[in-house]
Motif scaffolding. Structure first.
Motif, PDB file in Angstrom:
ATOM      1  N   SER A 159      18.628   4.427  29.134  1.00  0.00           N
ATOM      2  CA  SER A 159      19.553   5.104  28.713  1.00  0.00           C
ATOM      3  C   SER A 159      20.455   6.047  29.964  1.00  0.00           C
ATOM      4  O   SER A 159      20.760   6.264  30.417  1.00  0.00           O
ATOM      5  CB  SER A 159      19.353   6.459  28.286  1.00  0.00           C
ATOM      6  OG  SER A 159      17.917   7.291  29.001  1.00  0.00           O
ATOM      7  N   VAL A 162      23.711   3.845  30.712  1.00  0.00           N
ATOM      8  CA  VAL A 162      24.547   4.725  29.361  1.00  0.00           C
ATOM      9  C   VAL A 162      25.175   6.425  29.995  1.00  0.00           C
ATOM     10  O   VAL A 162      24.066   7.287  30.236  1.00  0.00           O
ATOM     11  CB  VAL A 162      24.124   5.033  28.166  1.00  0.00           C
ATOM     12  CG1 VAL A 162      25.332   5.097  27.762  1.00  0.00           C
ATOM     13  CG2 VAL A 162      23.536   3.254  28.303  1.00  0.00           C
ATOM     14  N   THR A 166      29.471   8.790  27.089  1.00  0.00           N
ATOM     15  CA  THR A 166      30.124   7.525  27.593  1.00  0.00           C
ATOM     16  C   THR A 166      30.783   6.659  25.574  1.00  0.00           C
ATOM     17  O   THR A 166      30.440   6.965  24.674  1.00  0.00           O
ATOM     18  CB  THR A 166      29.722   6.302  28.078  1.00  0.00           C
ATOM     19  OG1 THR A 166      29.809   6.786  29.130  1.00  0.00           O
ATOM     20  CG2 THR A 166      30.131   4.950  28.080  1.00  0.00           C
ATOM     21  N   VAL A 171      30.411   1.797  25.813  1.00  0.00           N
ATOM     22  CA  VAL A 171      29.069   1.540  26.637  1.00  0.00           C
ATOM     23  C   VAL A 171      28.719  -0.217  27.510  1.00  0.00           C
ATOM     24  O   VAL A 171      27.915  -0.217  27.781  1.00  0.00           O
ATOM     25  CB  VAL A 171      27.926   2.025  25.179  1.00  0.00           C
ATOM     26  CG1 VAL A 171      27.378   1.158  24.957  1.00  0.00           C
ATOM     27  CG2 VAL A 171      28.287   2.908  24.590  1.00  0.00           C
ATOM     28  N   ALA A 175      27.540  -0.288  30.495  1.00  0.00           N
ATOM     29  CA  ALA A 175      26.933  -0.159  30.940  1.00  0.00           C
ATOM     30  C   ALA A 175      25.988  -1.742  31.890  1.00  0.00           C
ATOM     31  O   ALA A 175      24.840  -1.629  32.881  1.00  0.00           O
ATOM     32  CB  ALA A 175      25.643  -0.220  29.803  1.00  0.00           C
ATOM     33  N   GLU A 178      26.402  -0.313  35.579  1.00  0.00           N
ATOM     34  CA  GLU A 178      25.442   0.558  35.667  1.00  0.00           C
ATOM     35  C   GLU A 178      24.795   0.066  36.479  1.00  0.00           C
ATOM     36  O   GLU A 178      23.749   0.142  37.313  1.00  0.00           O
ATOM     37  CB  GLU A 178      25.270   1.805  35.049  1.00  0.00           C
ATOM     38  CG  GLU A 178      26.678   3.220  34.435  1.00  0.00           C
ATOM     39  CD  GLU A 178      26.347   3.745  36.330  1.00  0.00           C
ATOM     40  OE1 GLU A 178      25.357   3.725  36.044  1.00  0.00           O
ATOM     41  OE2 GLU A 178      27.779   4.674  36.309  1.00  0.00           O
TER      42      GLU A 178
END
Length: 265
Positions: A159, A162, A166, A171, A175, A178
């Motif tokens: 998590s 995310v 968002t 997502v 994701a 990230e």
């Protein structure tokens, strides 16, 4: 001027380029007809690592003022460093778990701090300029923080990739971004340190070599060379500051990575 030319010839005999001071040379090698013992060779890297560890241990043994309650001035200086890193770790990690990781971060800081200062000695060996060594350390820190996060949170650890709030259609994209940013930490932590140390030492070596050659031409250039020499001294002071700052930056980022693994934010 003959003395300057002789010194230049001696330096050229042992140092052919600014990169030679970063070369790992073998002092004592081991040979066996049956086994490959190259990993046990004593090199410049081995020597300077031992010197760094010896200085760190000696600084604590020799500055405790014979275990008196009131330490020496050097011991007070070490207490200032200790308190600075302690407050930084407490502020970065927070909660009740920061104390478990403070010894690790403090050890990292002292080792990098000492190695960087030793590397500022002319014609010494720069441990932290070797990217393989430093990036290996950064992978260990990143891997340890990742394993810590998976151990404490399980699948909830993901998590972290995310961001809160968002929109659902974004997502997958965010994701992925990230995740790439998180994986890049393993490389950027070590690359930042080694690149700064390597670039600073190369700059000092190149400028020093050019100035030495310029000042050895004749008496006029020798006198004129003191002007850029003052600028080189200013750059050297800046390099000392960078050497200290990079050790502190490593400690801050390590604390931040551990915080993400512990609290997922």
């Amino acid at each position: 001027m003959n003395y300057m030319n002789n010194m230049l010839n001696i330096m050229n005999t042992y140092i052919n380029s600014p990169l030679d001071q970063f070369e790992i040379k073998v002092f004592l090698g081991f040979v066996s007809p049956m086994l490959n013992l190259n990993n046990f060779n004593i090199t410049t890297f081995t020597l300077y690592t031992s010197i760094v560890l010896l200085i760190i241990i000696s600084s604590y043994v020799l500055t405790n003022n014979n275990n008196k309650i009131i330490g020496s001035r050097w011991f007070l200086f070490q207490e200032v460093i200790y308190d600075t890193i302690l407050n930084m770790v407490k502020g970065q990690i927070g909660g009740k778990l920061w104390g478990f990781y403070f010894p690790l971060i403090y050890t990292f800081f002292i080792f990098i701090f000492t190695a960087n200062l030793i590397s500022m000695i002319p014609y010494s060996f720069a441990l932290n300029a070797h990217m393989i060594f430093v990036i290996s350390l950064s992978f260990i820190v990143w891997g340890g923080a990742t394993i810590l996060g998976l151990y404490k949170h399980g699948w909830v650890f993901f998590s972290l990739f995310v961001p809160v709030g968002t929109p659902l259609p974004l997502v997958p994209l965010l994701a992925l971004i990230e995740l790439l940013s998180y994986v890049a930490r393993a490389l950027s932590l070590g690359l930042r340190l080694s690149s700064n140390i390597l670039a600073g030492h190369l700059l000092m070596a190149i400028l020093g070599g050019l100035l030495f050659t310029f000042m050895s031409i004749n008496l006029f250039t020798f006198i004129l060379g003191f002007i850029p020499l003052a600028a080189i001294f200013a750059i050297m002071i800046l390099e000392f500051a960078i050497a200290i700052i990079q050790a502190y930056v490593w400690s801050i980022l390590t604390s931040s990575y551990l915080k993400d693994g512990l609290y997922l934010h």
